[in-house]
Design an enzyme around this catalytic site. Sequence first.
Site, mmCIF file in Angstrom:
data_model
loop_
_atom_site.group_PDB
_atom_site.id
_atom_site.type_symbol
_atom_site.label_atom_id
_atom_site.label_comp_id
_atom_site.label_asym_id
_atom_site.label_seq_id
_atom_site.Cartn_x
_atom_site.Cartn_y
_atom_site.Cartn_z
ATOM 1 N N ASP A 37 0.881 -1.173 0.000
ATOM 2 C CA ASP A 37 0.000 0.000 0.000
ATOM 3 C C ASP A 37 0.917 1.222 0.000
ATOM 4 O O ASP A 37 2.137 1.093 0.131
ATOM 5 C CB ASP A 37 -0.883 -0.014 1.267
ATOM 6 C CG ASP A 37 -1.797 1.203 1.362
ATOM 7 O OD1 ASP A 37 -2.472 1.514 0.365
ATOM 8 O OD2 ASP A 37 -1.829 1.866 2.408
ATOM 9 N N SER A 38 0.303 2.404 -0.083
ATOM 10 C CA SER A 38 1.111 3.626 -0.010
ATOM 11 C C SER A 38 1.560 3.909 1.429
ATOM 12 O O SER A 38 2.514 4.640 1.645
ATOM 13 C CB SER A 38 0.286 4.805 -0.517
ATOM 14 O OG SER A 38 -0.888 4.912 0.272
ATOM 15 N N GLU A 88 -3.407 9.475 8.203
ATOM 16 C CA GLU A 88 -1.944 9.353 8.330
ATOM 17 C C GLU A 88 -1.394 10.324 9.378
ATOM 18 O O GLU A 88 -0.349 10.089 9.952
ATOM 19 C CB GLU A 88 -1.252 9.578 6.967
ATOM 20 C CG GLU A 88 -1.450 8.441 5.972
ATOM 21 C CD GLU A 88 -0.496 7.242 6.179
ATOM 22 O OE1 GLU A 88 0.540 7.399 6.844
ATOM 23 O OE2 GLU A 88 -0.832 6.145 5.683
ATOM 24 N N CYS A 144 -4.283 -1.715 -1.872
ATOM 25 C CA CYS A 144 -4.499 -0.291 -2.087
ATOM 26 C C CYS A 144 -5.465 -0.153 -3.257
ATOM 27 O O CYS A 144 -5.237 -0.738 -4.323
ATOM 28 C CB CYS A 144 -3.157 0.359 -2.421
ATOM 29 S SG CYS A 144 -3.273 2.054 -2.990
ATOM 30 N N ASN A 145 -6.542 0.599 -3.047
ATOM 31 C CA ASN A 145 -7.527 0.757 -4.115
ATOM 32 C C ASN A 145 -6.981 1.592 -5.270
ATOM 33 O O ASN A 145 -7.262 1.313 -6.433
ATOM 34 C CB ASN A 145 -8.786 1.426 -3.580
ATOM 35 C CG ASN A 145 -9.616 0.498 -2.727
ATOM 36 O OD1 ASN A 145 -10.579 -0.085 -3.191
ATOM 37 N ND2 ASN A 145 -9.238 0.328 -1.466
ATOM 38 N N TYR A 152 -1.018 8.090 -2.724
ATOM 39 C CA TYR A 152 -1.139 7.652 -4.120
ATOM 40 C C TYR A 152 -2.353 8.309 -4.785
ATOM 41 O O TYR A 152 -2.381 8.480 -5.986
ATOM 42 C CB TYR A 152 -1.333 6.128 -4.187
ATOM 43 C CG TYR A 152 -0.071 5.302 -4.165
ATOM 44 C CD1 TYR A 152 1.183 5.858 -3.881
ATOM 45 C CD2 TYR A 152 -0.113 3.940 -4.448
ATOM 46 C CE1 TYR A 152 2.329 5.073 -3.864
ATOM 47 C CE2 TYR A 152 1.025 3.148 -4.442
ATOM 48 C CZ TYR A 152 2.244 3.721 -4.145
ATOM 49 O OH TYR A 152 3.373 2.930 -4.146
ATOM 50 N N GLY A 153 -3.349 8.621 -3.979
ATOM 51 C CA GLY A 153 -4.616 9.108 -4.522
ATOM 52 C C GLY A 153 -4.499 10.370 -5.368
ATOM 53 O O GLY A 153 -5.371 10.666 -6.180
ATOM 54 N N CYS A 190 -11.041 2.616 -0.083
ATOM 55 C CA CYS A 190 -9.655 2.965 0.239
ATOM 56 C C CYS A 190 -9.312 2.164 1.487
ATOM 57 O O CYS A 190 -10.095 2.142 2.444
ATOM 58 C CB CYS A 190 -9.537 4.465 0.514
ATOM 59 S SG CYS A 190 -7.911 4.936 1.147
ATOM 60 N N THR A 191 -8.171 1.507 1.458
ATOM 61 C CA THR A 191 -7.844 0.610 2.573
ATOM 62 C C THR A 191 -7.471 1.365 3.853
ATOM 63 O O THR A 191 -7.309 0.744 4.901
ATOM 64 C CB THR A 191 -6.722 -0.371 2.173
ATOM 65 O OG1 THR A 191 -5.625 0.380 1.646
ATOM 66 C CG2 THR A 191 -7.215 -1.353 1.129
ATOM 67 N N HIS A 192 -7.332 2.674 3.763
ATOM 68 C CA HIS A 192 -7.132 3.455 4.997
ATOM 69 C C HIS A 192 -8.450 3.578 5.787
ATOM 70 O O HIS A 192 -8.433 3.737 6.998
ATOM 71 C CB HIS A 192 -6.662 4.880 4.679
ATOM 72 C CG HIS A 192 -5.198 5.011 4.398
ATOM 73 N ND1 HIS A 192 -4.615 4.503 3.266
ATOM 74 C CD2 HIS A 192 -4.203 5.615 5.111
ATOM 75 C CE1 HIS A 192 -3.313 4.798 3.285
ATOM 76 N NE2 HIS A 192 -3.044 5.471 4.391
HETATM 77 N N1 DGL Z 1 -4.884 3.074 0.946
HETATM 78 C C1 DGL Z 1 -4.883 3.535 -0.375
HETATM 79 C C2 DGL Z 1 -6.073 3.222 -1.188
HETATM 80 O O1 DGL Z 1 -6.705 2.222 -0.887
HETATM 81 C C3 DGL Z 1 -4.016 4.677 -0.746
HETATM 82 C C4 DGL Z 1 -4.430 6.003 -0.356
HETATM 83 C C5 DGL Z 1 -3.472 7.051 -0.816
HETATM 84 O O2 DGL Z 1 -2.264 6.845 -0.683
HETATM 85 O O3 DGL Z 1 -3.922 8.072 -1.317
HETATM 86 O O4 DGL Z 1 -6.428 3.894 -2.124
#
Ligand code: DGL
Length: 266
Positions: free
Chosen positions: A10-11, A153, A73-74, A42-43, A185-187
């Site tokens: 993931d990021s 974060e 990570c989505n 990453y988004g 989003c996995t966050h």
């Molecule tokens: N956890 C990530 C996702 O599922 C990344 C979020 C990010 O880095 O912007 O999209």
Amino acid sequence: MREKPIGIFDSGVGGLTVAHAIKQILPGESLIYFGDTAHLPYGDKSEESIRYYSEKITEFLIGHNSKAVLIACNSASASAYDHLKDKFGGKIILLDVIDPVVEFLSGRNFGRIGVIGTKRTISSGTYEHKIMKKSSKTTVVSLATPLLVPMIEEGFIFDDISNAIIRTYLSNPLLSEIEALILGCTHYPIIKNQISKYFNFSVEVVDSARIVSLALKEVLERNNLLNPSAAGQDIFYVSDYTDYFERIARMFFERDINLQKADIWT
Ligand code: DGL
């Protein structure tokens, strides 16, 4: 082969929600986790950059003997899954976090589903496209919620600031009358309770962690790759060291973790 670890990336801390669910469902497996904290979030990145990062990380995880790689990570699943399948598909088991959720929802007959996620995931239209292909009667509405990843974060959870941000996003009229909300989003599972509470627990909040872990179990079983021996060792890599990552990882796993910095970009 069966004793090799499962690679997961993931990021940042988001993929830990998936890593944690994997350890609950498959406690005998070892994990090798990569959090690309140097490139977080990453988004906001282009599809091209995310593909490049994902490819390098997948090479790293394969180079560290992973028997399977899970894109936790989505944003990377939406932007890079097809690319990674082309590149590594024949060599290793590769899973994303979107397809198992789409599969899970296809049996549920929801009339209106909401999706929240990063700008990259939402603008890709991946969820709408894949869900509507499977269940043409379902309406899918999506909303980018870009402040949520930096908020998480930075450790703003279960407090007034996060409640205000969550309320502002979720009160968007687009999300009115939804029966289910996908945490795209996995966050976001980290704030799942706050989100459920906003809807007074009347909307089913779908979080991919468990669904994806069950899909992983199924594919490992099918390929006779489940680890038959006792609990393995997990190792966590980050591309940039942050205290917060270590703190959150310790909170999830309720123990000290083996955390190392891996500079794969030079
Ligand atoms: N956890 C990530 C996702 O599922 C990344 C979020 C990010 O880095 O912007 O999209």
